[in-house]
Design a protein around this motif. Sequence first.
Motif, PDB file in Angstrom:
ATOM      1  N   HIS A 226       0.841  -1.199   0.000  1.00 41.98           N
ATOM      2  CA  HIS A 226       0.000   0.000   0.000  1.00 41.98           C
ATOM      3  C   HIS A 226       0.873   1.246   0.000  1.00 41.98           C
ATOM      4  CE1 HIS A 226      -3.110   2.871   0.986  1.00 41.98           C
ATOM      5  NE2 HIS A 226      -3.996   1.933   0.668  1.00 41.98           N
ATOM      6  N   ALA A 227       0.580   2.173  -0.888  1.00 41.61           N
ATOM      7  CA  ALA A 227       1.376   3.393  -1.055  1.00 41.61           C
ATOM      8  C   ALA A 227       1.463   4.205   0.232  1.00 41.61           C
ATOM      9  CB  ALA A 227       0.803   4.247  -2.181  1.00 41.61           C
ATOM     10  N   VAL A 228       0.411   4.223   1.020  1.00 41.99           N
ATOM     11  CA  VAL A 228       0.416   4.993   2.264  1.00 41.99           C
ATOM     12  C   VAL A 228       1.401   4.388   3.250  1.00 41.99           C
ATOM     13  CG1 VAL A 228      -1.005   5.639   4.262  1.00 41.99           C
ATOM     14  CG2 VAL A 228      -1.912   5.893   1.946  1.00 41.99           C
ATOM     15  N   ASP A 229       1.369   3.076   3.408  1.00 42.60           N
ATOM     16  CA  ASP A 229       2.311   2.404   4.318  1.00 42.60           C
ATOM     17  C   ASP A 229       3.751   2.600   3.841  1.00 42.60           C
ATOM     18  OD1 ASP A 229       0.164   1.508   5.833  1.00 42.60           O
ATOM     19  OD2 ASP A 229       0.033  -0.382   4.731  1.00 42.60           O
ATOM     20  N   ASN A 230       3.951   2.457   2.536  1.00 37.66           N
ATOM     21  CA  ASN A 230       5.296   2.640   1.980  1.00 37.66           C
ATOM     22  C   ASN A 230       5.790   4.061   2.222  1.00 37.66           C
ATOM     23  OD1 ASN A 230       5.040   0.046   1.040  1.00 37.66           O
ATOM     24  ND2 ASN A 230       4.737   0.620  -1.087  1.00 37.66           N
ATOM     25  N   ALA A 231       4.920   5.038   2.042  1.00 36.69           N
ATOM     26  CA  ALA A 231       5.308   6.433   2.232  1.00 36.69           C
ATOM     27  C   ALA A 231       5.656   6.716   3.687  1.00 36.69           C
ATOM     28  CB  ALA A 231       4.194   7.354   1.761  1.00 36.69           C
ATOM     29  N   ARG A 232       4.918   6.127   4.598  1.00 37.49           N
ATOM     30  CA  ARG A 232       5.246   6.310   6.029  1.00 37.49           C
ATOM     31  C   ARG A 232       6.640   5.756   6.337  1.00 37.49           C
ATOM     32  NH1 ARG A 232      -0.541   4.887   7.539  1.00 37.49           N
ATOM     33  NH2 ARG A 232      -1.426   6.911   8.040  1.00 37.49           N
ATOM     34  N   LEU A 233       6.927   4.567   5.839  1.00 42.03           N
ATOM     35  CA  LEU A 233       8.248   3.974   6.070  1.00 42.03           C
ATOM     36  C   LEU A 233       9.348   4.802   5.419  1.00 42.03           C
ATOM     37  CD1 LEU A 233       7.463   0.186   5.545  1.00 42.03           C
ATOM     38  CD2 LEU A 233       8.069   1.318   7.685  1.00 42.03           C
TER      39      LEU A 233
ATOM     40  N   MET B   1       7.826  19.485   1.261  1.00 41.81           N
ATOM     41  CA  MET B   1       7.278  18.246   0.687  1.00 41.81           C
ATOM     42  C   MET B   1       6.926  17.245   1.778  1.00 41.81           C
ATOM     43  SD  MET B   1       9.679  17.567  -2.583  1.00 41.81           S
ATOM     44  CE  MET B   1       9.598  18.572  -4.047  1.00 41.81           C
ATOM     45  N   LEU B   2       7.785  17.116   2.779  1.00 45.40           N
ATOM     46  CA  LEU B   2       7.493  16.190   3.875  1.00 45.40           C
ATOM     47  C   LEU B   2       6.280  16.654   4.673  1.00 45.40           C
ATOM     48  CD1 LEU B   2      11.098  15.270   4.995  1.00 45.40           C
ATOM     49  CD2 LEU B   2       9.394  13.726   4.014  1.00 45.40           C
ATOM     50  N   ALA B   3       6.108  17.958   4.808  1.00 41.90           N
ATOM     51  CA  ALA B   3       4.908  18.469   5.479  1.00 41.90           C
ATOM     52  C   ALA B   3       3.657  18.121   4.672  1.00 41.90           C
ATOM     53  CB  ALA B   3       5.022  19.980   5.681  1.00 41.90           C
ATOM     54  N   ASP B   4       3.737  18.271   3.352  1.00 36.68           N
ATOM     55  CA  ASP B   4       2.610  17.897   2.492  1.00 36.68           C
ATOM     56  C   ASP B   4       2.317  16.405   2.599  1.00 36.68           C
ATOM     57  OD1 ASP B   4       2.373  20.507   1.618  1.00 36.68           O
ATOM     58  OD2 ASP B   4       3.426  20.155  -0.274  1.00 36.68           O
ATOM     59  N   LEU B   5       3.368  15.605   2.637  1.00 35.94           N
ATOM     60  CA  LEU B   5       3.193  14.158   2.749  1.00 35.94           C
ATOM     61  C   LEU B   5       2.525  13.805   4.078  1.00 35.94           C
ATOM     62  CD1 LEU B   5       3.626  11.375   1.508  1.00 35.94           C
ATOM     63  CD2 LEU B   5       5.907  11.362   2.544  1.00 35.94           C
ATOM     64  N   THR B   6       2.923  14.481   5.138  1.00 38.46           N
ATOM     65  CA  THR B   6       2.324  14.231   6.445  1.00 38.46           C
ATOM     66  C   THR B   6       0.827  14.514   6.423  1.00 38.46           C
ATOM     67  OG1 THR B   6       4.404  14.727   7.564  1.00 38.46           O
ATOM     68  CG2 THR B   6       2.403  14.878   8.890  1.00 38.46           C
ATOM     69  N   VAL B   7       0.433  15.596   5.770  1.00 32.74           N
ATOM     70  CA  VAL B   7      -0.995  15.923   5.652  1.00 32.74           C
ATOM     71  C   VAL B   7      -1.719  14.827   4.875  1.00 32.74           C
ATOM     72  CG1 VAL B   7      -2.656  17.534   4.643  1.00 32.74           C
ATOM     73  CG2 VAL B   7      -0.671  18.398   5.883  1.00 32.74           C
ATOM     74  N   ALA B   8      -1.116  14.354   3.795  1.00 34.14           N
ATOM     75  CA  ALA B   8      -1.746  13.310   2.977  1.00 34.14           C
ATOM     76  C   ALA B   8      -1.897  11.999   3.742  1.00 34.14           C
ATOM     77  CB  ALA B   8      -0.932  13.081   1.710  1.00 34.14           C
ATOM     78  N   LEU B   9      -0.989  11.747   4.684  1.00 35.89           N
ATOM     79  CA  LEU B   9      -0.989  10.479   5.416  1.00 35.89           C
ATOM     80  C   LEU B   9      -1.729  10.560   6.743  1.00 35.89           C
ATOM     81  CD1 LEU B   9       2.717   9.416   4.842  1.00 35.89           C
ATOM     82  CD2 LEU B   9       0.701   8.807   3.497  1.00 35.89           C
ATOM     83  N   ASP B  10      -2.182  11.753   7.117  1.00 33.72           N
ATOM     84  CA  ASP B  10      -2.816  11.947   8.406  1.00 33.72           C
ATOM     85  C   ASP B  10      -4.248  11.411   8.371  1.00 33.72           C
ATOM     86  OD1 ASP B  10      -2.971  12.759  11.033  1.00 33.72           O
ATOM     87  OD2 ASP B  10      -3.604  14.787  10.532  1.00 33.72           O
ATOM     88  N   ALA B  11      -4.561  10.599   9.356  1.00 35.47           N
ATOM     89  CA  ALA B  11      -5.913  10.047   9.459  1.00 35.47           C
ATOM     90  C   ALA B  11      -6.410  10.207  10.889  1.00 35.47           C
ATOM     91  CB  ALA B  11      -5.924   8.571   9.077  1.00 35.47           C
TER      92      ALA B  11
ATOM     93  N   GLY C 158      -7.946   5.965  -1.681  1.00 38.37           N
ATOM     94  CA  GLY C 158      -7.242   6.177  -2.936  1.00 38.37           C
ATOM     95  C   GLY C 158      -6.622   7.546  -3.097  1.00 38.37           C
ATOM     96  N   LYS C 159      -7.297   8.589  -2.617  1.00 37.91           N
ATOM     97  CA  LYS C 159      -6.734   9.933  -2.765  1.00 37.91           C
ATOM     98  C   LYS C 159      -5.457  10.076  -1.957  1.00 37.91           C
ATOM     99  CE  LYS C 159     -10.971  12.301  -3.966  1.00 37.91           C
ATOM    100  NZ  LYS C 159     -11.911  13.352  -3.645  1.00 37.91           N
ATOM    101  N   SER C 160      -5.427   9.514  -0.768  1.00 39.75           N
ATOM    102  CA  SER C 160      -4.214   9.570   0.047  1.00 39.75           C
ATOM    103  C   SER C 160      -3.096   8.760  -0.593  1.00 39.75           C
ATOM    104  CB  SER C 160      -4.491   9.034   1.458  1.00 39.75           C
ATOM    105  OG  SER C 160      -5.366   9.895   2.145  1.00 39.75           O
ATOM    106  N   ALA C 161      -3.444   7.619  -1.153  1.00 35.87           N
ATOM    107  CA  ALA C 161      -2.443   6.780  -1.805  1.00 35.87           C
ATOM    108  C   ALA C 161      -1.861   7.484  -3.024  1.00 35.87           C
ATOM    109  CB  ALA C 161      -3.053   5.435  -2.202  1.00 35.87           C
ATOM    110  N   GLU C 162      -2.722   8.110  -3.819  1.00 38.56           N
ATOM    111  CA  GLU C 162      -2.241   8.824  -4.999  1.00 38.56           C
ATOM    112  C   GLU C 162      -1.384  10.011  -4.595  1.00 38.56           C
ATOM    113  OE1 GLU C 162      -1.219   9.560  -8.757  1.00 38.56           O
ATOM    114  OE2 GLU C 162      -2.232   7.785  -8.007  1.00 38.56           O
ATOM    115  N   ALA C 163      -1.790  10.739  -3.571  1.00 37.87           N
ATOM    116  CA  ALA C 163      -0.993  11.863  -3.082  1.00 37.87           C
ATOM    117  C   ALA C 163       0.358  11.368  -2.569  1.00 37.87           C
ATOM    118  CB  ALA C 163      -1.739  12.600  -1.980  1.00 37.87           C
ATOM    119  N   ALA C 164       0.366  10.241  -1.854  1.00 41.69           N
ATOM    120  CA  ALA C 164       1.621   9.686  -1.342  1.00 41.69           C
ATOM    121  C   ALA C 164       2.555   9.311  -2.483  1.00 41.69           C
ATOM    122  CB  ALA C 164       1.332   8.464  -0.467  1.00 41.69           C
TER     123      ALA C 164
ATOM    124  N   ALA D 153       8.204  13.215  -6.126  1.00 47.94           N
ATOM    125  CA  ALA D 153       8.799  14.559  -6.078  1.00 47.94           C
ATOM    126  C   ALA D 153       9.943  14.606  -5.059  1.00 47.94           C
ATOM    127  CB  ALA D 153       7.729  15.594  -5.724  1.00 47.94           C
ATOM    128  N   ILE D 154       9.753  13.980  -3.916  1.00 46.99           N
ATOM    129  CA  ILE D 154      10.819  13.924  -2.911  1.00 46.99           C
ATOM    130  C   ILE D 154      12.019  13.174  -3.474  1.00 46.99           C
ATOM    131  CG2 ILE D 154      11.493  12.946  -0.679  1.00 46.99           C
ATOM    132  CD1 ILE D 154       8.620  13.576   0.283  1.00 46.99           C
TER     133      ILE D 154
END
Length: 92
Positions: A24-31, A54-64, A72-78, A84-85
């Motif tokens: 899952h893209a969200v889990d991968n992005a967190r790691l 960029m990391l701040a943006d990623l944190t917002v996308a991964l925040d639940a 899906g929107k969080s995964a696509e954003a991640a 980009a990172i």
Amino acid sequence: MPSTGPAAEAARAAFRERIEAKGHAVDNARLAAAGLEAAFATGALQRTPVLVAMLADLTVALDAEDGQKLGGKSAEAARFIGRAISRELDIA
């Protein structure tokens, strides 16, 4: 000036492997983000203003919210922010 040396190269490679890993893209992005934070803490990579943003943006996308599943929107954003990172890491 980009960070150099084996530790910097290893940190960049580890981020790219994590962000592109199967799963899952969200889990991968967190790691991947956690690995970057560790690389910053050890001095292997230098924070740039762009990476911080960029990391701040990623944190917002991964925040639940508690118990909320990210879809899906969080995964696509991640995926988008992770790519980009990855490009920005060449100058970190």
